[in-house]
Design a protein around this motif. Structure first.
Motif, PDB file in Angstrom:
ATOM      1  N   SER A  18      15.876 -40.431  16.892  1.00 49.45           N
ATOM      2  CA  SER A  18      14.934 -39.923  17.888  1.00 49.45           C
ATOM      3  C   SER A  18      15.605 -39.988  19.264  1.00 49.45           C
ATOM      4  CB  SER A  18      13.665 -40.773  17.904  1.00 49.45           C
ATOM      5  OG  SER A  18      13.945 -42.073  18.403  1.00 49.45           O
ATOM      6  N   GLN A  19      15.015 -39.300  20.230  1.00 48.76           N
ATOM      7  CA  GLN A  19      15.535 -39.381  21.591  1.00 48.76           C
ATOM      8  C   GLN A  19      15.476 -40.814  22.102  1.00 48.76           C
ATOM      9  OE1 GLN A  19      13.206 -36.507  23.771  1.00 48.76           O
ATOM     10  NE2 GLN A  19      14.670 -34.851  23.347  1.00 48.76           N
TER      11      GLN A  19
ATOM     12  N   GLY B 270      19.922 -38.148  12.600  1.00 51.45           N
ATOM     13  CA  GLY B 270      18.592 -38.600  12.199  1.00 51.45           C
ATOM     14  C   GLY B 270      17.971 -39.577  13.182  1.00 51.45           C
TER      15      GLY B 270
ATOM     16  N   LYS C 215      20.152 -30.300   7.157  1.00 53.23           N
ATOM     17  CA  LYS C 215      19.721 -31.598   7.635  1.00 53.23           C
ATOM     18  C   LYS C 215      20.769 -32.657   7.375  1.00 53.23           C
ATOM     19  CE  LYS C 215      14.770 -30.917   7.212  1.00 53.23           C
ATOM     20  NZ  LYS C 215      14.600 -29.567   6.898  1.00 53.23           N
TER      21      LYS C 215
ATOM     22  N   GLU D 119      19.244 -32.568  26.618  1.00 58.94           N
ATOM     23  CA  GLU D 119      19.071 -31.628  25.501  1.00 58.94           C
ATOM     24  C   GLU D 119      18.419 -30.318  25.937  1.00 58.94           C
ATOM     25  OE1 GLU D 119      17.054 -33.645  22.319  1.00 58.94           O
ATOM     26  OE2 GLU D 119      18.780 -34.951  21.908  1.00 58.94           O
TER      27      GLU D 119
ATOM     28  N   TYR E 288      27.935 -40.301  17.929  1.00 61.69           N
ATOM     29  CA  TYR E 288      27.845 -39.152  17.026  1.00 61.69           C
ATOM     30  C   TYR E 288      29.121 -38.912  16.216  1.00 61.69           C
ATOM     31  CZ  TYR E 288      23.634 -37.997  19.730  1.00 61.69           C
ATOM     32  OH  TYR E 288      22.410 -38.017  20.333  1.00 61.69           O
TER      33      TYR E 288
ATOM     34  N   LEU F 122      21.549 -31.871  21.014  1.00 61.30           N
ATOM     35  CA  LEU F 122      20.376 -31.767  20.145  1.00 61.30           C
ATOM     36  C   LEU F 122      20.784 -31.722  18.675  1.00 61.30           C
ATOM     37  CD1 LEU F 122      17.333 -31.379  19.735  1.00 61.30           C
ATOM     38  CD2 LEU F 122      17.695 -28.921  20.059  1.00 61.30           C
ATOM     39  N   ALA F 123      21.760 -30.880  18.353  1.00 60.36           N
ATOM     40  CA  ALA F 123      22.209 -30.760  16.956  1.00 60.36           C
ATOM     41  C   ALA F 123      22.794 -32.074  16.438  1.00 60.36           C
ATOM     42  CB  ALA F 123      23.240 -29.636  16.835  1.00 60.36           C
TER      43      ALA F 123
ATOM     44  N   ARG G  58      22.194 -35.149  17.534  1.00 61.90           N
ATOM     45  CA  ARG G  58      21.140 -36.164  17.397  1.00 61.90           C
ATOM     46  C   ARG G  58      20.355 -35.949  16.112  1.00 61.90           C
ATOM     47  NH1 ARG G  58      15.891 -36.152  18.314  1.00 61.90           N
ATOM     48  NH2 ARG G  58      15.891 -34.312  19.661  1.00 61.90           N
ATOM     49  N   LYS G  59      20.013 -34.692  15.853  1.00 60.97           N
ATOM     50  CA  LYS G  59      19.265 -34.398  14.626  1.00 60.97           C
ATOM     51  C   LYS G  59      20.101 -34.692  13.392  1.00 60.97           C
ATOM     52  CE  LYS G  59      15.882 -31.249  16.461  1.00 60.97           C
ATOM     53  NZ  LYS G  59      15.199 -29.986  16.289  1.00 60.97           N
ATOM     54  N   ARG G  60      21.388 -34.365  13.446  1.00 61.97           N
ATOM     55  CA  ARG G  60      22.286 -34.662  12.327  1.00 61.97           C
ATOM     56  C   ARG G  60      22.308 -36.149  12.038  1.00 61.97           C
ATOM     57  NH1 ARG G  60      27.701 -36.715  12.010  1.00 61.97           N
ATOM     58  NH2 ARG G  60      28.640 -36.143  10.032  1.00 61.97           N
TER      59      ARG G  60
END
Length: 158
Positions: A16-17, A14, A72, A35, A53, A7-8, A10-12
């Protein structure tokens, strides 16, 4: 846990799933399940995620490695000047007032990440249960360079 890392990361990145799912050839629901801790990726998919990643497969799979990216992220920085600090003890100031990682040994730099070995936080109890001479437990942390505000080299040897 790998679910928290996925999760971290993926957000890093930027993403989407759905974008992650499309990139590695699975469904969005599969990414969501990973996740949420409802299963883990097979080795081939974990390797694809690690490449996506910009981390190693060991970073992704090992419970001994924490991913630290409190903000972010942001622009990727040129970190080649930090190569001279590899092997030294440093304090790493985190961006956005997230604190600092003190007495951290800089192990490696690359791909937008720094790898550190630092003291694990100790539990706080009303009465001390640790002897003063007991060395702190050391953990590995993978820190997003975009979330680093600065470094201070610690002169005192451990």
């Amino acid at each position: 846990m790998i679910s928290d890392k996925l999760l971290a990361l993926r957000k890093r990145k930027g993403m989407s799933q759905q974008e992650v799912a499309d990139a590695i050839g699975v469904t969005r629901q599969t990414v969501s399940n990973w996740e949420l801790g409802q299963g883990s990726p097979a080795l081939d998919k974990a390797a694809e995620l690690a490449r996506l990643y910009d981390v190693t497969l060991n970073d992704l799979a090992s419970d001994e490695v924490d991913v630290v990216c409190p903000g972010k992220g942001g622009r990727t920085r040129d970190v080649h000047v930090l190569d001279g600090l590899v092997g030294k003890d440093v304090t790493v100031e985190l961006a956005d007032g997230e604190g600092a990682l003190v007495h951290a040994r800089l192990l490696s730099v690359g791909a937008g990440w720094i790898r550190l070995e630092c003291d694990a936080p100790r539990a706080v109890f009303p009465t001390p249960i640790f002897r003063e001479k007991e060395p702190p437990r050391r953990v590995l942390k993978l820190v997003d360079m975009a979330d680093v505000a600065g470094f201070t080299v610690e002169e005192d040897a451990r």
